[in-house]
Design a protein around this motif. Structure first.
Motif, mmCIF file in Angstrom:
data_model
loop_
_atom_site.group_PDB
_atom_site.id
_atom_site.type_symbol
_atom_site.label_atom_id
_atom_site.label_comp_id
_atom_site.label_asym_id
_atom_site.label_seq_id
_atom_site.Cartn_x
_atom_site.Cartn_y
_atom_site.Cartn_z
ATOM 1 N N LEU A 89 11.609 0.687 -8.437
ATOM 2 C CA LEU A 89 11.378 1.870 -9.260
ATOM 3 C C LEU A 89 9.880 2.000 -9.460
ATOM 4 O O LEU A 89 9.192 1.018 -9.715
ATOM 5 C CB LEU A 89 11.998 1.688 -10.650
ATOM 6 C CG LEU A 89 13.506 1.514 -10.741
ATOM 7 C CD1 LEU A 89 13.906 1.394 -12.209
ATOM 8 C CD2 LEU A 89 14.202 2.711 -10.099
ATOM 9 N N LYS A 90 9.375 3.211 -9.336
ATOM 10 C CA LYS A 90 7.971 3.445 -9.660
ATOM 11 C C LYS A 90 7.928 4.281 -10.923
ATOM 12 O O LYS A 90 8.325 5.449 -10.928
ATOM 13 C CB LYS A 90 7.284 4.172 -8.491
ATOM 14 C CG LYS A 90 7.274 3.321 -7.223
ATOM 15 C CD LYS A 90 6.410 3.942 -6.159
ATOM 16 C CE LYS A 90 4.932 3.756 -6.439
ATOM 17 N NZ LYS A 90 4.100 4.372 -5.372
ATOM 18 N N ILE A 91 7.470 3.666 -12.000
ATOM 19 C CA ILE A 91 7.422 4.363 -13.290
ATOM 20 C C ILE A 91 6.357 5.445 -13.242
ATOM 21 O O ILE A 91 5.201 5.196 -12.886
ATOM 22 C CB ILE A 91 7.130 3.377 -14.444
ATOM 23 C CG1 ILE A 91 8.254 2.324 -14.526
ATOM 24 C CG2 ILE A 91 6.975 4.121 -15.771
ATOM 25 C CD1 ILE A 91 8.075 1.318 -15.654
ATOM 26 N N VAL A 101 5.890 4.894 2.399
ATOM 27 C CA VAL A 101 5.691 6.249 2.903
ATOM 28 C C VAL A 101 6.523 7.206 2.044
ATOM 29 O O VAL A 101 7.688 6.928 1.742
ATOM 30 C CB VAL A 101 6.109 6.344 4.387
ATOM 31 C CG1 VAL A 101 6.050 7.780 4.883
ATOM 32 C CG2 VAL A 101 5.236 5.435 5.249
ATOM 33 N N ASN A 102 5.914 8.314 1.640
ATOM 34 C CA ASN A 102 6.625 9.309 0.836
ATOM 35 C C ASN A 102 7.489 10.191 1.729
ATOM 36 O O ASN A 102 7.028 10.684 2.759
ATOM 37 C CB ASN A 102 5.623 10.207 0.094
ATOM 38 C CG ASN A 102 4.918 9.460 -1.015
ATOM 39 O OD1 ASN A 102 5.498 9.207 -2.075
ATOM 40 N ND2 ASN A 102 3.667 9.069 -0.770
ATOM 41 N N LEU A 103 8.740 10.393 1.324
ATOM 42 C CA LEU A 103 9.613 11.305 2.057
ATOM 43 C C LEU A 103 9.832 12.555 1.210
ATOM 44 O O LEU A 103 9.981 12.467 -0.003
ATOM 45 C CB LEU A 103 10.979 10.665 2.312
ATOM 46 C CG LEU A 103 11.075 9.497 3.287
ATOM 47 C CD1 LEU A 103 12.546 9.143 3.490
ATOM 48 C CD2 LEU A 103 10.420 9.821 4.628
ATOM 49 N N ILE A 153 12.308 4.449 -5.790
ATOM 50 C CA ILE A 153 12.444 5.738 -6.478
ATOM 51 C C ILE A 153 11.109 6.052 -7.142
ATOM 52 O O ILE A 153 10.643 5.317 -8.020
ATOM 53 C CB ILE A 153 13.581 5.709 -7.532
ATOM 54 C CG1 ILE A 153 14.920 5.324 -6.881
ATOM 55 C CG2 ILE A 153 13.687 7.064 -8.232
ATOM 56 C CD1 ILE A 153 15.441 6.320 -5.866
ATOM 57 N N ASP A 154 10.506 7.142 -6.676
ATOM 58 C CA ASP A 154 9.190 7.587 -7.129
ATOM 59 C C ASP A 154 9.313 8.379 -8.432
ATOM 60 O O ASP A 154 10.367 8.944 -8.706
ATOM 61 C CB ASP A 154 8.607 8.507 -6.031
ATOM 62 C CG ASP A 154 7.092 8.558 -6.061
ATOM 63 O OD1 ASP A 154 6.476 7.954 -6.945
ATOM 64 O OD2 ASP A 154 6.529 9.224 -5.170
ATOM 65 N N ASP A 155 8.232 8.435 -9.183
ATOM 66 C CA ASP A 155 8.185 9.254 -10.407
ATOM 67 C C ASP A 155 9.364 8.967 -11.326
ATOM 68 O O ASP A 155 9.924 9.882 -11.937
ATOM 69 C CB ASP A 155 8.163 10.759 -10.064
ATOM 70 C CG ASP A 155 7.062 11.118 -9.081
ATOM 71 O OD1 ASP A 155 6.093 10.351 -8.953
ATOM 72 O OD2 ASP A 155 7.174 12.179 -8.433
ATOM 73 N N LEU A 189 10.474 3.291 1.801
ATOM 74 C CA LEU A 189 10.583 4.752 1.762
ATOM 75 C C LEU A 189 10.604 5.178 0.307
ATOM 76 O O LEU A 189 11.431 4.704 -0.474
ATOM 77 C CB LEU A 189 11.868 5.204 2.470
ATOM 78 C CG LEU A 189 12.034 4.728 3.913
ATOM 79 C CD1 LEU A 189 13.427 5.094 4.431
ATOM 80 C CD2 LEU A 189 10.944 5.326 4.805
ATOM 81 N N GLU A 190 9.669 6.053 -0.070
ATOM 82 C CA GLU A 190 9.650 6.556 -1.444
ATOM 83 C C GLU A 190 10.350 7.903 -1.510
ATOM 84 O O GLU A 190 9.963 8.847 -0.812
ATOM 85 C CB GLU A 190 8.197 6.710 -1.945
ATOM 86 C CG GLU A 190 7.517 5.369 -2.148
ATOM 87 C CD GLU A 190 6.254 5.456 -3.005
ATOM 88 O OE1 GLU A 190 5.916 6.543 -3.526
ATOM 89 O OE2 GLU A 190 5.593 4.407 -3.146
ATOM 90 N N ILE A 191 11.381 7.956 -2.344
ATOM 91 C CA ILE A 191 12.076 9.226 -2.555
ATOM 92 C C ILE A 191 12.107 9.473 -4.062
ATOM 93 O O ILE A 191 11.787 8.575 -4.836
ATOM 94 C CB ILE A 191 13.515 9.196 -1.986
ATOM 95 C CG1 ILE A 191 14.340 8.084 -2.665
ATOM 96 C CG2 ILE A 191 13.488 8.981 -0.475
ATOM 97 C CD1 ILE A 191 15.805 8.090 -2.239
ATOM 98 N N PHE A 232 0.857 -1.188 0.000
ATOM 99 C CA PHE A 232 0.000 0.000 0.000
ATOM 100 C C PHE A 232 0.888 1.231 0.000
ATOM 101 O O PHE A 232 1.885 1.273 0.728
ATOM 102 C CB PHE A 232 -0.870 0.067 1.267
ATOM 103 C CG PHE A 232 -1.987 -0.929 1.291
ATOM 104 C CD1 PHE A 232 -3.180 -0.680 0.619
ATOM 105 C CD2 PHE A 232 -1.849 -2.132 1.972
ATOM 106 C CE1 PHE A 232 -4.215 -1.596 0.642
ATOM 107 C CE2 PHE A 232 -2.877 -3.055 2.003
ATOM 108 C CZ PHE A 232 -4.063 -2.791 1.334
ATOM 109 N N GLU A 233 0.502 2.240 -0.784
ATOM 110 C CA GLU A 233 1.175 3.530 -0.654
ATOM 111 C C GLU A 233 0.351 4.401 0.276
ATOM 112 O O GLU A 233 -0.880 4.488 0.143
ATOM 113 C CB GLU A 233 1.340 4.228 -2.011
ATOM 114 C CG GLU A 233 2.009 5.610 -1.838
ATOM 115 C CD GLU A 233 2.360 6.321 -3.127
ATOM 116 O OE1 GLU A 233 2.036 5.820 -4.218
ATOM 117 O OE2 GLU A 233 2.957 7.421 -3.023
ATOM 118 N N CYS A 234 1.027 5.039 1.213
ATOM 119 C CA CYS A 234 0.364 5.952 2.148
ATOM 120 C C CYS A 234 0.341 7.346 1.542
ATOM 121 O O CYS A 234 1.380 7.881 1.170
ATOM 122 C CB CYS A 234 1.148 6.021 3.468
ATOM 123 S SG CYS A 234 1.380 4.419 4.243
HETATM 124 CA CA CA Z 1 4.797 8.278 -4.076
#
Ligand code: CA
Ligand code: C2E
Ligand code: CA
Ligand code: CA
Length: 278
Positions: free
Chosen positions: A198-200, A116-118, A177-179, A148-150, A57-59
């Motif tokens: 990696l999140k495309i 969790v997004n940082l 790695i987000d985006d 941890l999403e950065i 899950f993404e918060c």
């Molecule tokens: Ca994110």
């Protein structure tokens, strides 16, 4: 942009004064919300499309202010970042996500990581590792259930970013790695940085149908990541058509409105049961 008829477009542009005013109003309410923990977290499922199950899950933080109404994180996170309020907000989100995930595990509902997004200031904070360590200890969540999403931009051109990431990973948490794809992505970057996922970025999925180049980019990211043993999650998936196109490109893990909107914690049991049946 608002159309004023014909083919002339006149974008609505608040004056400089109005913008400053709005920022100050948001800042003032944000400060109060930090004191009162006036935020909530929503959870969006991440799906293994081959097995049809939830893998995480993404918060995503939500702020519903009595006076301002719902304010998007895309609006208030940058203000929080500039005013230093992000430390309190970010730590609240981290603790809440971990606490909730531990609760789901204790209830035997679902055992998957939360992401969790940082924000940049949090990532640059010298005490980040300690903070995460104490949140994990406090909530009792095992580190393997925290991602941890950065963003790439946060690690580029930053002295010691590799060491900082290694330090965090030593706790047992994962780094995503987000985006991904909209920054300075290079093979050398992925090789050097100790990351797990990696999140495309959504823009590639959105553009896939009209511009084949997007599909090619997704395909190259996917194969590059596979070679390096990185997991890939494709974001912003809204249609069945996208799912099948992405499947052909080798994508397996997906996140998007098609599988589930970000929902409150109370709605997660229903969702988990639904996916359990498929
Ligand atoms: Ca994110
Ligand atoms: P993000 O991390 O890239 O999060 C994904 C955004 O895309 C979320 O917007 C999510 O609701 C939205 N989304 C998910 N699936 C779809 C889809 O299929 N189609 C479309 N069009 N959108 C989809 P949201 O919740 O408004 O968050 C916006 C941004 O705010 C996030 O982008 C992230 O950068 C930031 N943010 C949210 N929560 C936090 C937080 O707790 N801490 C920090 N530092 N930033 C946060
Ligand atoms: Ca994203
Ligand atoms: Ca983002």
């Amino acid at each position: 942009a608002k159309s004023l008829g014909g083919n002339r477009f006149q974008p609505f542009e608040p004056s400089f004064q109005e913008k400053i005013q709005l920022r100050m109003t948001i800042e003032r309410h944000l400060r109060k919300a930090v004191e009162r923990e006036g935020f909530s977290l929503h959870y969006q499922p991440q799906i293994d499309t081959l097995e049809g199950r939830i893998v995480g899950f993404e918060c995503l933080i939500r702020w519903n202010n009595p006076e301002l109404g719902r304010v998007s994180p895309a609006t208030f996170i940058p203000i929080a970042e500039e005013t230093g309020l992000i430390y309190g907000i970010g730590e609240w989100a981290l603790r809440e996500g971990c606490r909730q995930n531990k609760k789901w595990q204790d209830e035997d509902l679902i055992r998957v990581p939360v992401a969790v997004n940082l924000s940049p200031s949090q990532f640059y904070d010298q005490k980040l590792k300690e903070r995460i360590e104490s949140v994990l200890a406090e909530t009792g969540l095992d580190a393997q259930y925290l991602v941890l999403e950065i963003t790439e931009g946060m690690t580029m051109h930053v002295q010691g970013a590799i060491a900082a990431l290694k330090d965090l990973k030593a706790l047992g948490v994962s780094i995503a790695i987000d985006d991904f794809g909209i920054g300075y992505s290079a093979l050398s970057y992925l090789k050097e940085f100790p990351i797990d996922k990696l999140k495309i970025d959504q823009s590639f999925v959105r553009g896939m149908k009209d511009h084949p180049i997007n599909a090619s980019i997704i395909h190259s990211i996917q194969s590059m990541a596979s070679c390096l043993g990185l997991e890939v999650i494709t974001e912003g998936v809204e249609t069945e058509e996208q799912v099948s196109m992405l499947g052909e490109l080798g994508c397996r893990m997906m996140q998007g409105y098609l599988f589930g909107y970000p929902i409150e914690a109370a709605q997660v049991p229903g969702l988990a049961r639904n996916y359990g049946r498929t």
